[in-house]
Write an enzyme that holds these catalytic residues in place. Structure first.
Site, PDB file in Angstrom:
ATOM      1  N   SER A 128       0.838  -1.186   0.000  1.00 43.09           N
ATOM      2  CA  SER A 128       0.000   0.000   0.000  1.00 43.09           C
ATOM      3  C   SER A 128       0.881   1.247   0.000  1.00 43.09           C
ATOM      4  CB  SER A 128      -0.971  -0.043   1.195  1.00 43.09           C
ATOM      5  OG  SER A 128      -1.993   0.918   1.058  1.00 43.09           O
TER       6      SER A 128
ATOM      7  N   GLU B 181      -1.673  -2.870  -7.912  1.00 42.67           N
ATOM      8  CA  GLU B 181      -2.914  -3.175  -7.197  1.00 42.67           C
ATOM      9  C   GLU B 181      -3.463  -1.877  -6.629  1.00 42.67           C
ATOM     10  OE1 GLU B 181      -3.460  -2.848  -3.668  1.00 42.67           O
ATOM     11  OE2 GLU B 181      -1.449  -2.025  -3.351  1.00 42.67           O
TER      12      GLU B 181
ATOM     13  N   HIS C 180      -5.059  -5.412  -1.386  1.00 45.14           N
ATOM     14  CA  HIS C 180      -5.734  -5.208  -0.106  1.00 45.14           C
ATOM     15  C   HIS C 180      -6.731  -6.345   0.120  1.00 45.14           C
ATOM     16  CE1 HIS C 180      -3.918  -1.285  -0.720  1.00 45.14           C
ATOM     17  NE2 HIS C 180      -4.226  -0.958   0.508  1.00 45.14           N
TER      18      HIS C 180
END
Length: 336
Positions: free
Chosen positions: A130, A236, A306
């Site tokens: 992230s 992502e 995630h």
């Protein structure tokens, strides 16, 4: 798949855990927990994560400011930079972020990359995902250091649910030094020509890089995004509607980044909601569009993002990539 390259880290897209082949016995490791980005609001998840790592036999050291808070951040900018430097100086086997959120991009100029590079050269593994993508890209740009895309403490080990066994086994492989690759089955797609993934792809010894798409797009034009050519780029994101995913991919495309790669690998894009205004414009529409824009294989379904089931990936390492039909494999065992 090449039979001479069996993956140890293996996760099927359908989350059939019987296919997982991660996990090796090893001695206890020293894990350092620090907070370089968002503040930890869920203290129960933090404690749960620490206890789970300790239950696995590891020595867990928690940074002095891991639970600090300043606005939305885990301490002010200087405090978070200091926490990163303490992690590098800890002598731990592995430095694990508590969580992502936002906060690393704004402190990239203040980080001592030589200090982190030395710790990595001495064997320390930095792990996260992230917002952590910002630090991973900066390290790769500044000194070519390899870090690991993998879990964070809160959302993974601190989950109120059972910890995902593929993620935990791949984490275990990293600690024991046995991880050699990650395989998955790409999802079936509609039969239109635009939707079809390439049947056969083989890329040898290309740099694996990438991570969170929003973070990557935000680094374009800065010194912190490495100029990787001929790489395998994985991406992502979370809470991003398909049109926003396409807009960020367009940024990477128009900056010349996507066309320079050997392959683009899309992980999980989750937690968005389509609206009546979309009229059929969905994530597959974005994938179809991207395939029409570049003469580079675009693969989907990588178990990373995630989501609970996430493999661990060596960011900055040389990997090979093979695709036969829907079966894909990223393999780095040859780098050892």
């Amino acid at each position: 798949m090449p039979s001479s390259q069996p993956p140890h880290d293996h996760a099927e897209h359908d989350h059939d855990h019987d296919h997982a082949a991660c996990g090796h016995d090893h001695g206890p490791k020293h894990i350092y927990i620090y907070s370089p980005a968002g503040a930890v609001r869920d203290k129960a998840a933090f404690r749960r994560g620490v206890k789970r790592l300790q239950a696995l036999g590891h020595e867990v050291e928690v940074d002095a400011d891991a639970l600090s808070s300043h606005q939305r951040f885990a301490g002010d900018d200087a405090a978070r930079v200091a926490a990163i430097h303490r992690a590098a100086a800890s002598g731990a086997d592995l430095a694990l972020i508590s969580r992502g959120g936002y906060g690393l991009t704004r402190i990239l100029p203040a980080i001592d990359y030589a200090r982190l590079g030395k710790a990595i050269a001495d064997g320390m593994k930095f792990v996260g995902f992230s917002d952590f993508t910002a630090l991973q890209m900066a390290l790769l740009a500044k000194n070519g250091a390899t870090t690991w895309a993998g879990p964070g403490l809160l959302g993974d080990f601190g989950s109120p649910e059972v910890v995902d066994d593929i993620m935990e086994a791949c984490f275990d492989d990293l600690l024991s030094g046995h991880g050699e690759g990650s395989g998955w089955r790409m999802p079936a797609t509609p039969r239109s020509a635009a939707s079809q993934a390439p049947d056969d792809v083989y890329v040898q010894k290309a740099t694996l890089w990438g991570g969170n798409l929003a973070v990557m797009a935000g680094l374009v034009g800065t010194p912190w995004l490495p100029a990787v050519k001929g790489g395998v780029l994985f991406l992502e994101d979370v809470n991003e509607h398909p049109y926003r995913v396409e807009r960020m991919l367009t940024q990477l495309l128009m900056a010349g980044i996507l066309g320079r790669q050997k392959a683009i690998v899309l992980g999980q894009f989750t937690d968005f909601r389509l609206t009546p205004h979309d009229k059929g414009f969905k994530l597959q529409s974005v994938v179809d569009w991207l395939r029409s824009q570049i003469d580079v294989p675009v693969l989907t379904g990588l178990p990373f993002g995630h989501v609970p089931t996430k493999v661990l990936l060596p960011v900055g390492a040389k990997v090979s990539l093979s695709v036969e039909g829907r079966d894909a494999l990223i393999y780095w065992g040859h780098v050892h």
